[in-house]
Enzyme design. Structure first.
Site, PDB file in Angstrom:
ATOM      1  N   GLU A 327       0.579  -0.917  -0.189  1.00 39.73           N
ATOM      2  CA  GLU A 327      -0.138   0.018  -0.007  1.00 39.73           C
ATOM      3  C   GLU A 327       0.842   1.367  -0.421  1.00 39.73           C
ATOM      4  OE1 GLU A 327      -3.642  -0.879   2.200  1.00 39.73           O
ATOM      5  OE2 GLU A 327      -2.284  -0.210   3.866  1.00 39.73           O
ATOM      6  N   CYS A 328       0.156   2.276  -1.396  1.00 38.68           N
ATOM      7  CA  CYS A 328       1.304   3.603  -0.876  1.00 38.68           C
ATOM      8  C   CYS A 328       2.349   2.967  -0.831  1.00 38.68           C
ATOM      9  CB  CYS A 328       1.100   4.408  -0.085  1.00 38.68           C
ATOM     10  SG  CYS A 328       0.860   5.972   0.050  1.00 38.68           S
ATOM     11  N   GLY A 329       3.463   3.681   0.308  1.00 38.21           N
ATOM     12  CA  GLY A 329       4.979   3.207   0.227  1.00 38.21           C
ATOM     13  C   GLY A 329       5.342   1.929  -0.155  1.00 38.21           C
ATOM     14  N   MET A 332       5.018   1.671  -3.787  1.00 34.18           N
ATOM     15  CA  MET A 332       6.307   2.571  -4.365  1.00 34.18           C
ATOM     16  C   MET A 332       7.801   1.507  -4.034  1.00 34.18           C
ATOM     17  SD  MET A 332       5.637   5.699  -2.626  1.00 34.18           S
ATOM     18  CE  MET A 332       7.425   6.533  -3.312  1.00 34.18           C
ATOM     19  N   THR A 428      -1.598  -0.788  -4.677  1.00 29.66           N
ATOM     20  CA  THR A 428      -2.212   0.279  -4.950  1.00 29.66           C
ATOM     21  C   THR A 428      -1.595   1.508  -4.144  1.00 29.66           C
ATOM     22  OG1 THR A 428      -3.222  -0.172  -2.760  1.00 29.66           O
ATOM     23  CG2 THR A 428      -3.979  -0.677  -4.347  1.00 29.66           C
TER      24      THR A 428
END
Length: 437
Positions: A327-329, A332, A428
């Protein structure tokens, strides 16, 4: 019987977080069983609430959580607490246009649970005008009751007298008056407060806030303003279900943003969470069923993550046979590369094909609803997941992976395909909060 009160303000930056933490810590030092809660999707403040009280914080989000889940979480919060102080996100009435009671604002919770509000007013740059602001809050919605006022960032005793007398003429009690003191401000970075776990001397700072509260607020009067809090019975039907029996969870300064209620429900449902630290070059335990990379601040640690050879190899092995979700970080880090704030590019895990940049920043913020195109650790194919997006990083290469979900904003406006999936790996930019209902 548990008693509760909402701590609200006209806007972010009014000082309600410092006031909330100070009250929580001061009452905990008195031996009172007190818990903090946070309206909306903020995942940083509950960490301070937990540190101040010794009882885990909780998010209560009227948009992202079904009424049954909201009641279940609120009910759980009352089980071992005499008092609950529920801190508002942003301004007290700030949410999104949505159905009645589902805007995400703290005012929704005030109406639903018949809770009074302790209003924190930053009165710097004004005096008797503060009474006009207080009157506006007192009359704006008859179902949201202002029970008392805390004046913040006062310049002098005369300043306090002018504000207090004008407000109390309205029949609103002023139960606290805090002089301006920049040393009490909590340090911030691009996603909000520096997290509780990053302080070397956290308890010293929390005790300073508690000392300020003991000196500046009438705590007995504030406790007397709190109302009985007895939520209706609820259920966890729409909670995020455990993605596996044993969950390898990345947990360190780069990976921190997992909602307390999510982890608590996984454990209550019988799952075991097995933490590991990518920054310490640890790999997920291979006999876990699933690996979860939460959000956090990988952009501040991208060089260390790129050099973590054991972590990288262990993630590749895990992905061969078992699900991984970021998720998010975490999303990435699953990609090919991450460009840091200085413009230096670091190789990430390469388990998905996208690349991101923190040098090219643009704020992405808002509620999200996702319909999953395929089954993944978030849920089965077709499931609707509600969550929140808040990041400054941008996608600079999309890769060729299949989309994970179809995304809409909090009002249902389509935002297009979102996230990626490849083999057992998915990710995501949005943080999942609960299933939709």
């Amino acid at each position: 019987m548990t008693r509760a009160i909402i701590i609200g303000a006209p806007r972010s930056g009014s000082g309600k977080t410092s006031v909330t933490i100070g009250i929580l810590r001061a009452l905990a030092r008195r031996g009172i069983k007190v818990r903090g809660a946070k309206s909306g999707p903020d995942y940083i403040d509950p960490g301070f609430h937990t540190a101040a009280t010794g009882l885990s914080g909780v998010n209560l989000d009227s948009w992202a959580m079904s009424p049954d889940l909201l009641n279940a979480l609120a009910g759980n919060a009352t089980e071992d607490a005499d008092f609950i102080f529920l801190e508002s996100a942003m301004g007290l009435f700030d949410g999104i246009p949505a159905g009645q009671g589902r805007t995400g604002s703290a005012a929704d919770l005030a109406r639903l649970y018949h809770l009074p509000v302790l209003l924190v007013l930053d009165v710097s740059g004004q005096s008797t005008t503060a009474a006009a602001v207080a009157k506006g809050f007192a009359t704006y919605d008859p179902d949201v009751r202002m029970a008392g006022i805390v004046l913040n960032r006062l310049g002098s005793e005369r300043h306090r007298k002018l504000c207090s007398e004008a407000i109390e003429t309205l029949g609103l009690p002023v139960v606290g008056a805090i002089l301006r003191d920049p040393t009490l401000n909590l340090p911030e970075r691009h996603l909000g407060l520096v997290q509780a776990g990053e302080y070397a001397d956290l308890m010293t700072h929390l005790d300073r806030l508690a000392d300020m509260v003991e000196k500046s607020l009438d705590l007995d009067a504030i406790m007397a303003l709190a109302a009985p809090f007895s939520p209706a019975s609820g259920s966890f039907e729409h909670a995020l279900q455990p993605p596996g029996q044993r969950i390898a969870l990345a947990e360190d300064a780069a990976f921190t943003f997992l909602y307390p209620h999510v982890a608590a429900h996984w454990r209550q449902a019988g799952a075991e969470i097995v933490p590991f630290s990518p920054l310490a070059d640890e790999a997920p335990v291979q006999n876990c069923d699933v690996c979860w990379l939460p959000g956090g601040y990988p952009e501040l640690h991208s060089g260390s993550l790129a050099a973590a050879t054991n972590f990288r190899a262990g993630m590749a092995r895990f992905a061969e046979t078992k699900p991984i979700h970021g998720e998010c970080g975490g999303f990435m880090v699953l990609g090919e590369a991450l460009e840091d704030a200085a413009g230096e590019t670091h190789a990430m895990l390469g388990l998905l094909g996208h690349s991101t940049s923190f040098a090219k920043r643009k704020m992405n913020l808002g509620y999200r609803e996702a319909r999953l195109r395929v089954a993944c650790p978030l849920g089965p194919q077709g499931a609707l997941i509600r969550g929140h997006e808040f990041h400054y990083a941008q996608m600079i290469a999309t890769g060729n992976d299949e989309p994970l979900a179809d995304l809409a904003d909090g009002q249902g406006n389509p935002l297009g395909a979102s996230g990626y999936r490849r083999g057992h790996v998915s990710g995501t930019f949005f943080h999942a909060i609960a299933g939709s209902a």
